[in-house]
Enzyme design. Sequence first.
Site, PDB file in Angstrom:
ATOM      1  N   TYR A   1       0.815  -1.214   0.000  1.00 21.83           N
ATOM      2  CA  TYR A   1       0.000   0.000   0.000  1.00 21.83           C
ATOM      3  C   TYR A   1       0.852   1.268   0.000  1.00 21.83           C
ATOM      4  O   TYR A   1       0.363   2.354  -0.327  1.00 21.83           O
ATOM      5  CB  TYR A   1      -0.945   0.021   1.203  1.00 21.83           C
TER       6      TYR A   1
ATOM      7  N   ASP B   1      -2.980 -18.046   1.556  1.00 21.99           N
ATOM      8  CA  ASP B   1      -4.116 -18.730   0.955  1.00 21.99           C
ATOM      9  C   ASP B   1      -4.641 -19.821   1.885  1.00 21.99           C
ATOM     10  O   ASP B   1      -5.853 -19.998   2.050  1.00 21.99           O
ATOM     11  CB  ASP B   1      -3.769 -19.285  -0.420  1.00 21.99           C
TER      12      ASP B   1
ATOM     13  N   LYS C   1       3.538 -15.365   2.296  1.00 21.21           N
ATOM     14  CA  LYS C   1       3.492 -16.114   1.042  1.00 21.21           C
ATOM     15  C   LYS C   1       4.934 -16.392   0.623  1.00 21.21           C
ATOM     16  O   LYS C   1       5.371 -16.090  -0.485  1.00 21.21           O
ATOM     17  CB  LYS C   1       2.733 -15.325  -0.026  1.00 21.21           C
TER      18      LYS C   1
ATOM     19  N   ASP D   1     -11.141  -8.841   7.363  1.00 22.56           N
ATOM     20  CA  ASP D   1     -12.517  -8.725   6.886  1.00 22.56           C
ATOM     21  C   ASP D   1     -13.177 -10.098   6.824  1.00 22.56           C
ATOM     22  O   ASP D   1     -14.368 -10.243   7.116  1.00 22.56           O
ATOM     23  CB  ASP D   1     -12.560  -8.053   5.513  1.00 22.56           C
TER      24      ASP D   1
ATOM     25  N   ASP E   1      -5.395  -6.828   5.801  1.00 19.08           N
ATOM     26  CA  ASP E   1      -6.608  -6.163   5.351  1.00 19.08           C
ATOM     27  C   ASP E   1      -7.654  -7.195   4.931  1.00 19.08           C
ATOM     28  O   ASP E   1      -8.828  -7.129   5.313  1.00 19.08           O
ATOM     29  CB  ASP E   1      -6.253  -5.247   4.174  1.00 19.08           C
TER      30      ASP E   1
END
Length: 356
Positions: free
Chosen positions: A141, A223, A191, A251, A247
């Site tokens: 970001y 994942d 990852k 959620d 992020d």
Amino acid sequence: MTQSVLVLPGDGIGPEIVAQAKRVLEHLQQHHGLDVTLEEALVGGAAIDSTGIPLPEETLQKAKCADAVLLGAVGGPKWEALDISIRPEKALLGLRSQLELFANLRPAVLYPQLAEASSLKAELVAGLDILIIRELTGGIYFGQPRGVSEVNGEKVGVNTYVYSESEIRRIAHAGFKAAQKRNKRLCSVDKANVLEVTELWRDVVTEVGKEYPDVELSHMYVDNAAMQLIREPKQFDVIVTGNMFGDILSDAAAMLTGSIGMLPSASLDANGKGMYEPIHGSAPDIAGGGVANPLATILSVAMMLRFSLQRADLAEQVEKAVGVVLDQGYRTADIAAGNESVNTQAMGDAVIAALK
């Protein structure tokens, strides 16, 4: 000594939910000895409409001077056509970076009264209590270079996923310290099988872990972590991960609790100063209707009391009050599960009555 709280209602449902959280703070001022001053300022789309930019310098300076910041939400369709550099969401990134709020704490706790509102079977989520710690001021970001340019006659978009060793080490310490205060289990999500930056992440977190022999450290690819959150969420205690992965996973964890409208968050600097906000967005589809759930914002106030204002006693009272109103059957539409619901104002009234 009197402490100061900057209130940033923002856009969409932000003003509606923040109004109820502000009422809670004012009640604590008047009846429970909370010694704070409250001041409001513009941020996001509301600031764009008034000043042309999402984070006015006046707002930024007030945020830097405050002991804590309470934020509603920013953004909405009205401003989506603007250049990405001046959209409302840039205010969030600016506040996080300028205030050095590197550690984002997102608890996902299922209130037993809301088990039926979860999209998963009750036995999978009963007693759920997860803390996701998201690195907030680095990663993709913020990385450079970024942008869209033309290469060989076609548009190419670039974002850069970058972390320094010191950034990883700092958030890793936050994760281990949080785990020490809970069930002493920390899962670091990366990852590392594909991305070199997260291979470094894994190496640094493992090294920091040697300083916390009492905490059980595990690693998981993002994942798989997403799948495991749905398959067996209670296997997790504390999760630490980077900005983008945090992020997304937070959620996903929100929906395990019945509604994203129930989850607060705290974004902290190294000294305990923080910005507190519900993790949901501005929900423009219901803005102005008076039906938004204010409980995540009220619970964000509880986190503020605990982490920045050093009033854990009042934080517990607010959290207990939320439990009381749920026991009493109060539900906004998002957690009603087909039953009768109350509006935003009535939910705020119920929390304040429970505090009395």
